[in-house]
Enzyme design. Structure first.
Site, PDB file in Angstrom:
ATOM      1  N   HIS A   1      -0.915  -2.047  -1.841  1.00  0.00           N
ATOM      2  CA  HIS A   1      -1.176  -0.609  -2.020  1.00  0.00           C
ATOM      3  C   HIS A   1      -2.553  -0.159  -1.508  1.00  0.00           C
ATOM      4  O   HIS A   1      -3.222   0.666  -2.132  1.00  0.00           O
ATOM      5  CB  HIS A   1      -1.027  -0.223  -3.495  1.00  0.00           C
ATOM      6  CG  HIS A   1       0.395  -0.138  -3.955  1.00  0.00           C
ATOM      7  ND1 HIS A   1       0.922  -0.984  -4.901  1.00  0.00           N
ATOM      8  CD2 HIS A   1       1.397   0.693  -3.590  1.00  0.00           C
ATOM      9  CE1 HIS A   1       2.187  -0.682  -5.122  1.00  0.00           C
ATOM     10  NE2 HIS A   1       2.506   0.329  -4.324  1.00  0.00           N
TER      11      HIS A   1
ATOM     12  N   HIS B   1       9.836   2.147   4.879  1.00  0.00           N
ATOM     13  CA  HIS B   1       9.491   2.344   3.462  1.00  0.00           C
ATOM     14  C   HIS B   1      10.467   3.361   2.879  1.00  0.00           C
ATOM     15  O   HIS B   1      10.950   4.249   3.572  1.00  0.00           O
ATOM     16  CB  HIS B   1       8.055   2.869   3.408  1.00  0.00           C
ATOM     17  CG  HIS B   1       7.512   3.147   2.061  1.00  0.00           C
ATOM     18  ND1 HIS B   1       7.530   4.409   1.493  1.00  0.00           N
ATOM     19  CD2 HIS B   1       6.911   2.348   1.157  1.00  0.00           C
ATOM     20  CE1 HIS B   1       6.947   4.363   0.314  1.00  0.00           C
ATOM     21  NE2 HIS B   1       6.567   3.125   0.075  1.00  0.00           N
TER      22      HIS B   1
END
Length: 392
Positions: free
Chosen positions: A195, A295
């Site tokens: 992240h 994604h």
């Protein structure tokens, strides 16, 4: 055929964030659906951008997808893009492809040049949310495998997200991944999502510490705008590196691809600019022998289907994302949602995106504000969160 209405419908899924659906009507009676990416606390801004941009789409020919997107960037946004802008364009663009597919009675992948595969491999995500103990991760991972998945993703680092972390965070991550690997065996792929958290020195240390468990990839170790940091990690990481979910449009990916800063990119169809933009990005990566793994922190309906259609036409596609916590909602919002079987989704063969959206259900669960999150204060910071893992 002309577009007569663009409508933004936010949906409250009961988990993490509101979803943003886009409904586009035409004077031919054909309705197209798309989905814009959203984030908690930012979904209202994204929805507002869909509504504002939608005013300029009304009256146009839905077949003119490329021109509509170009006008949106050049003239509507005056070439000053943002997360909200790209999300809005993505949702509207998907809906236009849905209309065109329905009008021509073709699945979208046929209109993109035709499929290169019959099935799309997916990895499970969302299954490890709020878990803390190694045993809990292990049990949850076993359940994911029992449900048929052959790949799963998680972020093993504890919160809060900080650039510089103590060595204990790395040790904890190692314990978690060891527990998962022991639980699921050697043949299940474990994908690591960092992240955009770490400085290169910590990312490299973490990658080396986790390499023995043979992770499938090491996603977003550093902020994606820092190409040199990503390249530094890739050069030293024994695990393939990934970036892309926070990059928007072809221009956003250009420096990453030019510098070969990662091994894999993961653009999101709901925020990169839509289906066609995702195809352009994947094609640019293909020329650099970089894989594409879209994604998909979105619903298991519209954005997932848009991802599947695009992925079907990508020679360099490897795997995409499936969010388990949104699965139950998807079954309520769509009578024929895409469901993984043994870790794969079979291509839909219906026209457009191939989904039958239950509009009544979509409208029955309007978005609403989530509770205010408990963000850190200065007194929450300190040596424990900022101590370096190695001495200078």
């Amino acid at each position: 055929m002309k577009i007569t209405k663009v409508e933004c419908l936010t949906v409250h899924p009961g988990w993490r964030k509101n979803l943003i659906f886009v409904r586009v009507e035409t004077d031919a009676g054909i309705v197209g659906w798309g989905e814009a990416y959203s984030q908690y606390d930012r979904d209202r801004a994204i929805a507002a951008q869909v509504e504002e941009l939608g005013r300029y789409v009304v009256g146009r020919d839905p077949f003119q997808i490329r021109h509509i997107c170009q006008v949106a960037f050049d003239d509507y946004a005056q070439r000053r893009a943002s997360l909200e802008f790209h999300c809005a364009v993505s949702g509207i663009e998907q809906a236009l492809w849905d209309i065109v597919g329905k009008a021509t009675e073709q699945p979208v992948y046929n209109l993109l040049g035709g499929k290169t595969r019959e099935r799309i491999r997916v990895y499970a995500n969302g299954w490890g949310y709020k878990l803390r103990e190694v045993a809990d991760y292990a049990r949850a991972a076993e359940k994911v495998v029992e449900s048929g998945f052959t790949a799963m993703k998680l972020d093993p680092l504890p919160r809060p997200w900080r650039t510089f972390i103590p060595r204990q965070h790395i040790r904890q991550s190692v314990d978690i991944i060891r527990g998962i690997r022991d639980a699921v065996g050697p043949d299940v792929d474990i994908l690591l999502d960092i992240h955009r958290r770490l400085a290169p020195m910590h990312a490299i240390e973490l990658a080396n510490a986790l390499a023995e468990f043979e992770p499938y990839w090491f996603e977003e170790p550093c902020q994606s705008e820092n190409i040199q940091a990503l390249a530094e990690v890739r050069a030293s990481s024994p695990i393939p590196t990934v970036t892309g979910e926070a990059l928007y449009g072809r221009a956003g990916f250009r420096p990453v691809l030019r510098e070969r800063a990662v091994d894999i990119i993961n653009p999101d169809v709901a925020n990169c600019g839509g289906i066609l933009e995702l195809m352009y990005i994947a094609a640019a990566a293909e020329t650099e022998m970089i894989a594409c793994s879209p994604h998909n922190y979105n619903s298991t309906t519209l954005a997932l289907s848009a991802t599947v259609h695009a992925s079907a036409c990508m020679p360099n596609f490897i795997i995409t994302e499936y969010f388990i916590p949104f699965e139950e909602l998807g079954a309520k919002l769509c009578s024929n949602p895409l469901k993984p079987v043994d870790g794969y989704i079979t291509l839909p063969d219906g026209p457009g995106l191939g989904l039958d959206v239950n509009e009544e259900a979509v409208r029955s669960m309007p978005g609403k504000p989530f509770p205010k999150r408990d963000l850190p204060l200065p007194e929450n910071e300190g040596p424990r969160n900022t101590a370096l893992s190695k001495a200078f």
